[in-house]
Design a protein around this motif. Structure first.
Motif, PDB file in Angstrom:
ATOM      1  N   ASN A  44      18.273  49.760 -88.796  1.00 21.83           N
ATOM      2  CA  ASN A  44      18.470  50.882 -89.328  1.00 21.83           C
ATOM      3  C   ASN A  44      19.873  51.465 -88.758  1.00 21.83           C
ATOM      4  O   ASN A  44      20.124  52.614 -88.616  1.00 21.83           O
ATOM      5  CB  ASN A  44      17.430  52.004 -89.035  1.00 21.83           C
ATOM      6  N   ALA A  45      20.865  50.553 -88.711  1.00 20.82           N
ATOM      7  CA  ALA A  45      22.300  50.683 -87.929  1.00 20.82           C
ATOM      8  C   ALA A  45      23.197  50.458 -89.014  1.00 20.82           C
ATOM      9  O   ALA A  45      22.928  49.524 -89.904  1.00 20.82           O
ATOM     10  CB  ALA A  45      22.198  50.305 -86.701  1.00 20.82           C
ATOM     11  N   LYS A  46      24.487  50.576 -88.688  1.00 11.82           N
ATOM     12  CA  LYS A  46      25.440  50.329 -89.298  1.00 11.82           C
ATOM     13  C   LYS A  46      26.790  49.738 -88.429  1.00 11.82           C
ATOM     14  O   LYS A  46      26.848  50.099 -87.613  1.00 11.82           O
ATOM     15  CB  LYS A  46      26.176  51.673 -90.128  1.00 11.82           C
ATOM     16  N   ILE A  47      27.256  48.636 -89.101  1.00 15.04           N
ATOM     17  CA  ILE A  47      28.322  48.046 -88.303  1.00 15.04           C
ATOM     18  C   ILE A  47      29.573  48.783 -88.485  1.00 15.04           C
ATOM     19  O   ILE A  47      29.840  49.117 -89.633  1.00 15.04           O
ATOM     20  CB  ILE A  47      28.345  46.612 -88.775  1.00 15.04           C
ATOM     21  N   LYS A  48      30.018  49.272 -87.232  1.00 18.77           N
ATOM     22  CA  LYS A  48      31.255  50.231 -87.276  1.00 18.77           C
ATOM     23  C   LYS A  48      32.566  49.453 -86.832  1.00 18.77           C
ATOM     24  O   LYS A  48      33.619  49.747 -87.509  1.00 18.77           O
ATOM     25  CB  LYS A  48      30.994  51.398 -86.191  1.00 18.77           C
ATOM     26  N   TYR A  49      32.282  48.325 -85.995  1.00 20.49           N
ATOM     27  CA  TYR A  49      33.490  47.803 -85.437  1.00 20.49           C
ATOM     28  C   TYR A  49      33.262  46.220 -85.229  1.00 20.49           C
ATOM     29  O   TYR A  49      32.105  45.899 -85.016  1.00 20.49           O
ATOM     30  CB  TYR A  49      33.994  48.282 -83.993  1.00 20.49           C
ATOM     31  N   ILE A  50      34.244  45.400 -85.375  1.00 20.61           N
ATOM     32  CA  ILE A  50      34.578  43.988 -85.391  1.00 20.61           C
ATOM     33  C   ILE A  50      35.257  43.895 -84.196  1.00 20.61           C
ATOM     34  O   ILE A  50      36.583  43.875 -84.508  1.00 20.61           O
ATOM     35  CB  ILE A  50      34.389  43.271 -86.504  1.00 20.61           C
ATOM     36  N   PHE A  51      35.212  43.615 -82.917  1.00 27.97           N
ATOM     37  CA  PHE A  51      35.996  43.316 -81.921  1.00 27.97           C
ATOM     38  C   PHE A  51      36.409  41.798 -81.938  1.00 27.97           C
ATOM     39  O   PHE A  51      35.393  41.219 -81.833  1.00 27.97           O
ATOM     40  CB  PHE A  51      35.587  43.600 -80.623  1.00 27.97           C
ATOM     41  N   GLU A  52      37.579  41.355 -81.827  1.00 30.14           N
ATOM     42  CA  GLU A  52      37.957  39.994 -81.552  1.00 30.14           C
ATOM     43  C   GLU A  52      38.532  39.874 -80.380  1.00 30.14           C
ATOM     44  O   GLU A  52      39.795  40.811 -80.124  1.00 30.14           O
ATOM     45  CB  GLU A  52      38.864  39.676 -82.783  1.00 30.14           C
ATOM     46  N   THR A  53      38.149  39.082 -79.426  1.00 28.97           N
ATOM     47  CA  THR A  53      38.843  39.177 -78.216  1.00 28.97           C
ATOM     48  C   THR A  53      40.348  38.164 -78.337  1.00 28.97           C
ATOM     49  O   THR A  53      41.068  38.540 -77.278  1.00 28.97           O
ATOM     50  CB  THR A  53      38.071  38.314 -77.323  1.00 28.97           C
ATOM     51  N   HIS A  54      40.484  37.552 -79.270  1.00 22.56           N
ATOM     52  CA  HIS A  54      41.613  36.810 -79.480  1.00 22.56           C
ATOM     53  C   HIS A  54      41.950  36.149 -80.872  1.00 22.56           C
ATOM     54  O   HIS A  54      40.552  36.209 -81.497  1.00 22.56           O
ATOM     55  CB  HIS A  54      42.127  35.971 -78.159  1.00 22.56           C
ATOM     56  N   PHE A  55      42.827  35.391 -81.013  1.00 21.81           N
ATOM     57  CA  PHE A  55      42.912  34.424 -82.198  1.00 21.81           C
ATOM     58  C   PHE A  55      42.120  33.284 -81.859  1.00 21.81           C
ATOM     59  O   PHE A  55      42.680  32.381 -80.952  1.00 21.81           O
ATOM     60  CB  PHE A  55      44.281  34.253 -82.850  1.00 21.81           C
ATOM     61  N   HIS A  56      40.977  32.968 -82.265  1.00 20.75           N
ATOM     62  CA  HIS A  56      40.056  31.787 -81.740  1.00 20.75           C
ATOM     63  C   HIS A  56      40.844  30.369 -82.249  1.00 20.75           C
ATOM     64  O   HIS A  56      41.234  30.622 -83.424  1.00 20.75           O
ATOM     65  CB  HIS A  56      38.681  31.893 -82.037  1.00 20.75           C
ATOM     66  N   ALA A  57      40.801  29.524 -81.473  1.00 19.81           N
ATOM     67  CA  ALA A  57      41.412  28.139 -81.858  1.00 19.81           C
ATOM     68  C   ALA A  57      40.171  27.115 -82.155  1.00 19.81           C
ATOM     69  O   ALA A  57      40.342  26.226 -82.903  1.00 19.81           O
ATOM     70  CB  ALA A  57      42.251  27.586 -80.700  1.00 19.81           C
ATOM     71  N   ASP A  58      39.014  27.363 -81.430  1.00 25.65           N
ATOM     72  CA  ASP A  58      38.097  26.441 -81.583  1.00 25.65           C
ATOM     73  C   ASP A  58      37.010  26.654 -82.611  1.00 25.65           C
ATOM     74  O   ASP A  58      35.981  25.904 -82.710  1.00 25.65           O
ATOM     75  CB  ASP A  58      37.403  26.217 -80.314  1.00 25.65           C
ATOM     76  N   PHE A  59      37.084  27.908 -83.393  1.00 21.35           N
ATOM     77  CA  PHE A  59      36.152  28.063 -84.328  1.00 21.35           C
ATOM     78  C   PHE A  59      36.782  29.031 -85.246  1.00 21.35           C
ATOM     79  O   PHE A  59      37.758  29.887 -84.725  1.00 21.35           O
ATOM     80  CB  PHE A  59      34.801  28.544 -83.930  1.00 21.35           C
ATOM     81  N   VAL A  60      36.281  29.192 -86.521  1.00 24.23           N
ATOM     82  CA  VAL A  60      36.962  30.207 -87.409  1.00 24.23           C
ATOM     83  C   VAL A  60      35.640  31.282 -87.352  1.00 24.23           C
ATOM     84  O   VAL A  60      34.693  30.948 -87.604  1.00 24.23           O
ATOM     85  CB  VAL A  60      37.005  29.753 -88.847  1.00 24.23           C
ATOM     86  N   SER A  61      36.342  32.627 -87.130  1.00 26.01           N
ATOM     87  CA  SER A  61      35.499  33.642 -86.765  1.00 26.01           C
ATOM     88  C   SER A  61      35.164  34.301 -88.223  1.00 26.01           C
ATOM     89  O   SER A  61      35.702  34.027 -89.239  1.00 26.01           O
ATOM     90  CB  SER A  61      36.331  34.792 -85.945  1.00 26.01           C
ATOM     91  N   GLY A  62      34.072  35.087 -88.247  1.00 29.26           N
ATOM     92  CA  GLY A  62      33.529  35.680 -89.274  1.00 29.26           C
ATOM     93  C   GLY A  62      33.875  37.035 -89.750  1.00 29.26           C
ATOM     94  O   GLY A  62      33.517  37.799 -90.488  1.00 29.26           O
ATOM     95  N   HIS A  63      35.255  37.369 -89.104  1.00 30.52           N
ATOM     96  CA  HIS A  63      35.370  38.793 -88.836  1.00 30.52           C
ATOM     97  C   HIS A  63      35.919  39.298 -90.286  1.00 30.52           C
ATOM     98  O   HIS A  63      35.619  40.439 -90.782  1.00 30.52           O
ATOM     99  CB  HIS A  63      36.550  39.256 -87.898  1.00 30.52           C
ATOM    100  N   VAL A  64      36.710  38.622 -91.152  1.00 32.49           N
ATOM    101  CA  VAL A  64      37.197  39.164 -92.400  1.00 32.49           C
ATOM    102  C   VAL A  64      36.327  39.421 -93.299  1.00 32.49           C
ATOM    103  O   VAL A  64      35.856  40.198 -94.001  1.00 32.49           O
ATOM    104  CB  VAL A  64      37.966  37.932 -92.761  1.00 32.49           C
ATOM    105  N   ASP A  65      35.215  38.082 -93.490  1.00 32.34           N
ATOM    106  CA  ASP A  65      34.023  38.312 -94.181  1.00 32.34           C
ATOM    107  C   ASP A  65      33.290  39.566 -93.956  1.00 32.34           C
ATOM    108  O   ASP A  65      32.645  40.556 -94.851  1.00 32.34           O
ATOM    109  CB  ASP A  65      33.186  37.211 -94.343  1.00 32.34           C
ATOM    110  N   LEU A  66      32.949  40.008 -92.572  1.00 31.12           N
ATOM    111  CA  LEU A  66      31.909  40.692 -92.130  1.00 31.12           C
ATOM    112  C   LEU A  66      32.721  41.990 -92.645  1.00 31.12           C
ATOM    113  O   LEU A  66      31.990  43.175 -92.805  1.00 31.12           O
ATOM    114  CB  LEU A  66      31.835  40.538 -90.781  1.00 31.12           C
ATOM    115  N   ALA A  67      33.875  42.303 -92.555  1.00 31.83           N
ATOM    116  CA  ALA A  67      34.747  43.803 -92.647  1.00 31.83           C
ATOM    117  C   ALA A  67      34.484  43.930 -94.031  1.00 31.83           C
ATOM    118  O   ALA A  67      34.280  45.159 -94.615  1.00 31.83           O
ATOM    119  CB  ALA A  67      36.043  43.429 -92.097  1.00 31.83           C
ATOM    120  N   LYS A  68      34.688  42.889 -95.060  1.00 31.40           N
ATOM    121  CA  LYS A  68      34.549  42.981 -96.437  1.00 31.40           C
ATOM    122  C   LYS A  68      33.174  43.669 -96.934  1.00 31.40           C
ATOM    123  O   LYS A  68      32.883  44.262 -97.680  1.00 31.40           O
ATOM    124  CB  LYS A  68      34.787  41.895 -97.405  1.00 31.40           C
TER     125      LYS A  68
END
Length: 470
Positions: A44-68
């Motif tokens: 029963n919680a809401k995702i408020k922030y998506i913190f990225e530690t850096h531009f990952h090189a070894d995988f594609v992060s889900g930050h863009v989709d998750l923000a949408k």
């Protein structure tokens, strides 16, 4: 406050779920994001922030989709520039999450925007750091992955020295360390199998955090022994910076069952790569001509990234039953979004349709021992350089190049010769044999059990090789 590490072994990657008083932060999410949404809904919680530690090189992060999906704010460290909306944080900027606080510590070195997130608990005590690729357990991040930078790896290593000593080492010893990766990641060279630790232990045991270490010593030791980054690293970093297709779209396109006739037609029309992800023992017994083997049970995604040079390559799959969606998902994690479908009914349906199959010769180590006495026996060792240098078969007809660089070494071997191929245990040698066979090297025999089996024979081995002979 609740903290959960969501660890993915295939990528040796840790994402993090932090919840306090109904508010959630996700750190370094994977490409498939519904799991985070479901977890937050359950709480029963809401995702408020998506913190990225850096531009990952070894995988594609889900930050863009998750923000949408959630409306959450994507936060990067200072200097980050993207093709989508983010909050580029200032050094020491503070974010409130329920009853806890997250502080941005700009820690450049692995990359220029790299940041560590310091979590303060409900009492204001420094509780944990989410260190990304700045600090691992047993190691630190490689300083040679900056995107389009004029800085050298030595410059970045020097920055990393300052980041660790000025931002991280002054923190209390009981601060928990949550890194982005563990053993198996190519983002460092000496990562621990442990995935959670405490800072005090790292100050005592991590070579890069020695209190008496000079800057020059740090730069030299951090750079020593770093292999060239896999070819897909820069491409994944650019996807994370520029954006990408929605994961659900990629999955829907790839989760497409094809009968043998449809499968063959698309392979020809689209010039698609047939990727067989079954067990190597099954591939050896029978596979589609010119298909490539990379078994999903091994280090699947990193090997795909290292060996398939075009992220946009059309791909058709041969999978174990029930592994179709998983395979498409794991391909998308490293940016291979152009899967067009899979063979319905697997290799058995291909055989039943009367279409051709091919096999790979494989012999036991005892059979190989008899052949090895022949002075013209050619052996190809595809283990990593360090493995080969540590111990390998003796003989003038033993050749070596690491599987990682097979695409650069085709001219080092001859299509007219017979080769006995081995790795350490049998997984990588079949990958190598499949690639070579698809390129017209037809005289190949796999040594079942690899070097692990060879060591249990009386065949001559050496434990030293001059680097100049590699």
């Amino acid at each position: 406050m609740k903290i959960e590490q969501i660890y993915t072994g295939c990528l040796a990657q840790g994402a993090y779920y932090i919840e306090s008083n109904g508010e959630v932060a996700i750190i370094d999410p994977l490409r498939e994001t519904q799991q985070y949404v479901d977890k937050a809904n359950k709480e029963n919680a809401k995702i408020k922030y998506i913190f990225e530690t850096h531009f990952h090189a070894d995988f594609v992060s889900g930050h863009v989709d998750l923000a949408k999906k959630t409306g959450a704010t994507i936060v990067y460290g200072p200097g980050a520039e993207t093709n989508y909306d983010i909050h580029s944080a200032k050094d020491n900027e503070v974010f409130k999450l329920g009853h806890v606080t997250i502080k941005v510590l700009h820690t450049p070195g692995h990359t220029l925007e790299s940041s560590t997130y310091l979590l303060f608990d409900e009492t204001g005590k420094e509780h944990a750091i989410f260190s990304g690729d700045t600090l691992f357990l047993g190691d630190v991040g490689r300083p040679d992955l900056a995107i389009k930078s004029d800085l050298t790896k030595e410059d970045l290593a020097s920055m990393l020295f300052d980041s660790l000593r000025n931002k991280i080492m002054p923190l209390p010893d009981d601060v928990i360390v949550y890194p982005a990766h563990g053993a198996g990641s190519a983002c460092g060279k000496n990562l621990s199998k442990e995935t959670i630790g405490v800072l005090g232990d790292q100050k005592k045991t991590n070579y890069a955090l020695r209190a008496d270490m000079t800057r020059d010593e740090f730069v030299e030791e951090v750079l020593d022994g770093i292999a060239p980054p896999p070819q897909y690293f820069a491409k994944n970093a650019m996807m994370n910076k520029s954006g990408y297709d929605e994961f659900e779209t990629v999955l829907k396109k790839g989760d497409n069952a094809l009968n043998p006739e449809e499968f063959e037609a698309i392979a020809n029309q689209e010039d698609a790569l047939v990727l067989d992800v079954r067990h190597e023992k099954d591939f050896v017994k029978g596979h589609i001509p010119n298909s490539i083997f990379i078994g999903i049970h091994g280090g699947f995604a990193p090997w795909v990234g290292a060996l398939i040079t075009d992220l946009k390559q059309p791909i058709l799959l041969v999978t174990p039953e029930g592994k179709e969606k998983e395979t498409v998902t794991r391909l998308s994690r490293v940016g291979y979004d152009n899967t067009l479908g899979y063979l319905k009914g697997g290799i058995e349906s291909w055989k039943a349709s009367g279409k051709d199959i091919e096999t790979i010769d494989s012999i036991t180590v005892d059979e190989f021992s008899k052949q090895y006495k022949n002075e013209t026996t050619n052996v190809l060792d595809v283990r990593k350089d360090g493995e080969y240098q540590s111990e390998h078969l003796q003989g003038n007809h033993v050749q070596h190049f690491a599987l990682d660089y097979i695409n650069d070494n085709m001219n080092a071997i001859s299509k007219d010769k017979n080769y006995y191929v081995h790795c350490a245990g049998g997984y990588r040698s079949i990958i190598a044999a499949s690639i070579l066979k698809a390129r017209g090297f037809n005289n190949l025999t796999d040594i079942a059990g690899g070097f692990g089996a060879i060591k249990n024979t009386d065949l001559p081995t050496t434990d030293f090789v001059c680097p100049s002979t590699l």
